[in-house]
Design an enzyme around this catalytic site. Structure first.
Site, PDB file in Angstrom:
ATOM      1  N   ASN A 127      68.645  68.737  47.638  1.00  0.00           N
ATOM      2  CA  ASN A 127      69.336  69.849  46.972  1.00  0.00           C
ATOM      3  C   ASN A 127      69.472  69.638  45.465  1.00  0.00           C
ATOM      4  O   ASN A 127      70.551  69.627  44.912  1.00  0.00           O
ATOM      5  CB  ASN A 127      70.703  70.118  47.612  1.00  0.00           C
ATOM      6  CG  ASN A 127      71.638  68.923  47.532  1.00  0.00           C
ATOM      7  OD1 ASN A 127      71.205  67.798  47.338  1.00  0.00           O
ATOM      8  ND2 ASN A 127      72.926  69.184  47.669  1.00  0.00           N
ATOM      9  N   HIS A 187      76.117  63.224  58.702  1.00  0.00           N
ATOM     10  CA  HIS A 187      77.592  63.146  58.564  1.00  0.00           C
ATOM     11  C   HIS A 187      78.411  63.733  59.721  1.00  0.00           C
ATOM     12  O   HIS A 187      79.115  64.719  59.572  1.00  0.00           O
ATOM     13  CB  HIS A 187      78.059  63.759  57.252  1.00  0.00           C
ATOM     14  CG  HIS A 187      77.386  65.018  56.791  1.00  0.00           C
ATOM     15  ND1 HIS A 187      77.296  66.135  57.555  1.00  0.00           N
ATOM     16  CD2 HIS A 187      76.783  65.316  55.619  1.00  0.00           C
ATOM     17  CE1 HIS A 187      76.667  67.073  56.876  1.00  0.00           C
ATOM     18  NE2 HIS A 187      76.344  66.607  55.701  1.00  0.00           N
ATOM     19  N   ASP A 247      76.406  59.627  51.933  1.00  0.00           N
ATOM     20  CA  ASP A 247      76.602  60.966  51.364  1.00  0.00           C
ATOM     21  C   ASP A 247      77.142  60.868  49.937  1.00  0.00           C
ATOM     22  O   ASP A 247      77.946  61.704  49.497  1.00  0.00           O
ATOM     23  CB  ASP A 247      77.517  61.838  52.230  1.00  0.00           C
ATOM     24  CG  ASP A 247      77.293  63.337  51.964  1.00  0.00           C
ATOM     25  OD1 ASP A 247      76.444  63.684  51.117  1.00  0.00           O
ATOM     26  OD2 ASP A 247      77.976  64.151  52.607  1.00  0.00           O
TER      27      ASP A 247
END
Lengths: 438, 319
Positions: free
Chosen positions: A96, A236, A309
């Site tokens: 992203n 996650h 993350d």
């Protein structure tokens, strides 16, 4: 750090391999040449490994390096340094970015920039759909066949929510042994969501992110993976229900892997009281029952790996009212300490298990062939040394990351990575060892 | 008291002190000259990130009657079209020497952020933050209930009273503020709402729950019924689907004359305003003798005077 980047051999004496086997490690020309210091070349740098745990170099399957596009938050250089300090030798950089990593050109750029910096192996993750839009599959074959050899594909940050798109993606990546890493979040059930939906969200008047929005997508995707005979990876995992679904799926023989994050293993939604946006993350911090379920799931193997993350954001995206703040927190430098605190020091897992969940299995899911290898003669010299007694208090600004949005400020962690070696080269050493290199 | 952010922060004693001070303030408003010199030289900023003329003029009137200087600062902005950040606005107000900031903001928690982030040092008075809290509304509601329903109001709490809150609790800062304060003051709270408009954790809130106004009237002797505003466009449009239609809502949760007459003789009808006449309340109920809706507005000024006074002037009595 460049002064450390010598090609001199290294000998680590008296370390505890995997926390259970005392040995030396002689690193020569990028490989583990011997497990006995007697074989060390005379010009070797000597590191006293007494009291240290030696692990195969850590691999993060879930990192946001922000470059290209948001170099104000992180660059491949700063993120690589932060990773090395955290004990990582390889990171998988999420797609992203701006532009999105949805073409061979972008993933090759990220990959080659990582190589140029040379502190960790940067494996780009390719987007599943063009621009993370969820409708049009990106050219995953081109990314797989590029120099970056992408094997992990994810729209992370967004969920591949269309069941047909998800099905096709799962099928399509089989041809190059890829895996879809799903960000499980039903978009309709989480419109405007700000935090875990439960007692605390009701109290705080913040729009809830219900556990079912994660669990329903995971349930669907493990069934899709079973139907088309593909492997699927769940990013996650944050809820007790998700752990139950993965446990069930594995009992059926479905080829699913799952990851848990250090922040979900340490913090709960109670942290949101006070509205400090450093605790804003997606998926959100859940309840103590969820935290306990993640610990149990990681201990019994339901959850395969721990990933970070790591999601850097500049101050201006966090120093504001909760609803305006960005989701995410940094975590590369605190991960191993949190795993030690929550899982090892509590007796739930051993250091050998840490090697499995933070190196071997993430490397295997990502098909990183040179990582997660045994600490044995002839293997690649990718090694992380952890000092399990080097307790420290997290200071968010004391990081190599360009951002300091850590939620762990003021928390004491029992240990940390004190040296990292990538193919025999030191990419991070604690100040106590710096003299050895001079 | 440095800030007034949430009714959850108020002890029973704090709350009664504010209500008693409000009584004293209200009494001064019957005098020929209503202006008190108490906050002369103090600067109160009304910082409104969300339009609310009613609340702003109520605070403005309260501050001016205490002789404070009032600055109105409209800073409309949303998460979509960001104007100046809350932080920069706060730094500006600090530089200008604001003694108190009355903040209305669309984001839950904005008042607490303003008070605790070190951006400014004045007192912060929460005039409504997102769907979280609106403490002076709850205080003026409690003040109104105490005046009408408690025999000797001064120094008393609301023990023994049963208060029904009817409507959208999920999105209502008025409901959250009222529930916390009413519980602190010893009242029984009955929440009357479709299940879609209750927060997931409601069972832990220590309130009674009813899914229809008729059932609530059957099951409880309700001393005060508070109708919450229904935001029509938010309820059924855009895929929100909180209830099927405004008509169905009115049938099950609206307060009309017939339902009003089922209250005990002393029962009062309340609404924080602005009302949707014909949706959550009919004109007959809103304009009846039992309705204290207009009085809530005037009590609002007295309660806000008390809050500003207690935040800025400390402990001395009202002159």
């Amino acid at each position: 750090m460049s002064d450390l980047a010598t090609n001199r051999p290294v000998v680590i004496t008296g370390a505890s391999l995997y926390g259970d086997t005392k040995a030396d490690l002689v690193l020569v020309d990028g490989v583990i040449a011997s497990l006995s210091a007697k074989d060390a070349p005379t010009d070797a740098v000597t590191i006293d490994g007494t009291g240290l745990i030696a692990l195969p170099g850590l691999v993060d399957l879930h990192t946001h390096l922000r470059e290209p596009g948001r170099e104000d938050a992180e660059t491949i250089a700063s993120g690589s340094l932060s990773a090395a300090r955290g004990g990582y030798v390889a990171v998988h950089a999420m797609a992203n970015t701006t532009p999105t990593a949805d073409t061979a050109g972008v993933v090759e750029q990220v990959w080659s920039r990582g190589l140029e910096i040379g502190l960790v192996d940067v494996f780009p993750v390719g987007a599943v759909t063009v621009g993370l839009g969820g409708t049009q599959l990106s050219e995953m074959g081109a990314m797989a066949n590029s120099r970056a050899k992408v094997r992990v594909f994810s729209d992370d940050g967004k969920c591949v929510h269309d069941p047909v798109v998800m099905r096709r993606a799962l099928e399509y990546v089989k041809s190059f042994d890829g895996v879809i890493a799903q960000h499980a979040q039903d978009p309709r059930l989480t419109e405007g969501a700000q935090m875990h939906e439960g007692f605390v969200s009701g109290d705080l008047g913040l729009t809830g992110w219900p556990a079912v929005a994660e669990e329903s997508i995971i349930a669907r995707d493990v069934l899709l993976a079973e139907h088309v005979g593909s492997r699927v990876h769940i990013c996650h995992l944050s809820t007790a229900g998700s752990v139950e679904i993965i446990r069930w799926a594995k009992s059926r023989g479905i080829n699913v892997t799952a990851e848990a994050m250090p922040h979900h293993m340490l913090l709960t939604d109670e942290s949101v009281r006070g509205y400090d946006p450093r605790f804003k993350v997606n998926p959100p911090l859940r309840t103590q029952a969820d935290v306990d379920a993640l610990h149990a799931g990681l201990a019994d193997g339901t959850i395969d790996i721990v990933a970070t993350d790591h999601a850097p954001h500049p101050d201006e995206d966090k120093d504001c009212e909760w609803a305006s703040a960005a989701f995410g927190m940094i975590g590369l430098e605190t991960a191993v300490g949190i795993v030690q605190k929550t899982m090892v020091d509590t007796g739930l897992i051993t250091w050998r298990d840490v090697a499995r969940v933070m190196s071997e299995t993430p490397a295997s899911i990502g098909r990183d062939e040179a990582h997660g290898r045994p600490l044995a003669k002839g293997e690649p010299a990718n090694v992380t040394l952890v000092d399990p007694k080097a307790a420290w208090t997290v200071e968010p600004t004391a990081t190599a990351s360009r951002s300091n949005n850590s939620p762990f400020g003021g928390i004491e962690l029992p240990g940390r990575a004190v040296a990292t070696f990538l193919r025999g080269r030191a990419t991070h050493v604690d100040p106590r060892f710096e003299g050895a290199f001079s | 008291m440095k800030h007034l952010l949430s009714t959850q922060d108020l002890s029973r004693e704090d709350a009664i002190r504010i209500l008693d001070t409000s009584e004293q303030m209200a009494a001064t408003q019957d005098r020929e000259i209503r202006k008190l010199p108490t906050l002369r030289g103090k600067t109160v900023v009304n910082l409104f990130f969300e339009d609310s003329t009613r609340t702003r003029i109520s605070f403005e009137a309260a501050a001016k009657r205490l002789s404070a200087d009032v600055i109105n600062f409209g800073a409309k902005g949303s998460s979509v079209s960001k104007g100046e950040s809350l932080k920069d606005t706060a730094l500006t107000l600090q530089a200008m020497g604001a003694d108190a900031v009355v903040i209305r903001h669309w984001a839950s928690g904005a008042a607490e952020r303003l008070a605790t982030s070190g951006w400014m040092y004045g007192s912060v008075l929460n005039a409504g933050d997102g769907t979280h809290q609106h403490p002076t509304q709850a205080l003026l509601d409690a003040f109104t209930m105490r005046k009408h329903l408690v025999d000797s109001p001064t120094g008393s709490d609301l023990a023994g009273l049963t208060v029904a809150l009817v409507g959208d609790v999920l999105h209502s800062r008025v409901a959250r503020s009222n529930i916390a304060l009413l519980k602190t003051l010893g009242a029984t709270v009955v929440v009357v709402s479709p299940p879609t408009l209750l927060p997931v954790g409601i069972s832990q809130w220590g309130v009674k729950i009813s899914h229809g106004l008729d059932a609530a009237l059957d099951e409880h002797q309700i001393d005060a019924v508070m109708m919450l505003r229904v935001q029509r466009e938010r309820m059924t449009g855009g895929g929100a689907q909180f209830f099927p239609s405004p008509e169905e809502y009115t049938r099950m949760f609206g307060l009309d004359g017939d339902r009003m007459r089922r209250l005990p003789d002393h029962g009062i009808v309340m609404h924080p305003g602005p009302m949707n006449r014909g949706l959550e309340i009919t004109a007959e109920a809103a304009d009846s003798a039992r309705s204290v809706i207009v009085e809530q507005v005037s009590n609002g000024v007295a309660v806000r005077m008390a809050a500003l006074y207690l935040l800025l002037a400390g402990e001395e009595g009202v002159q």
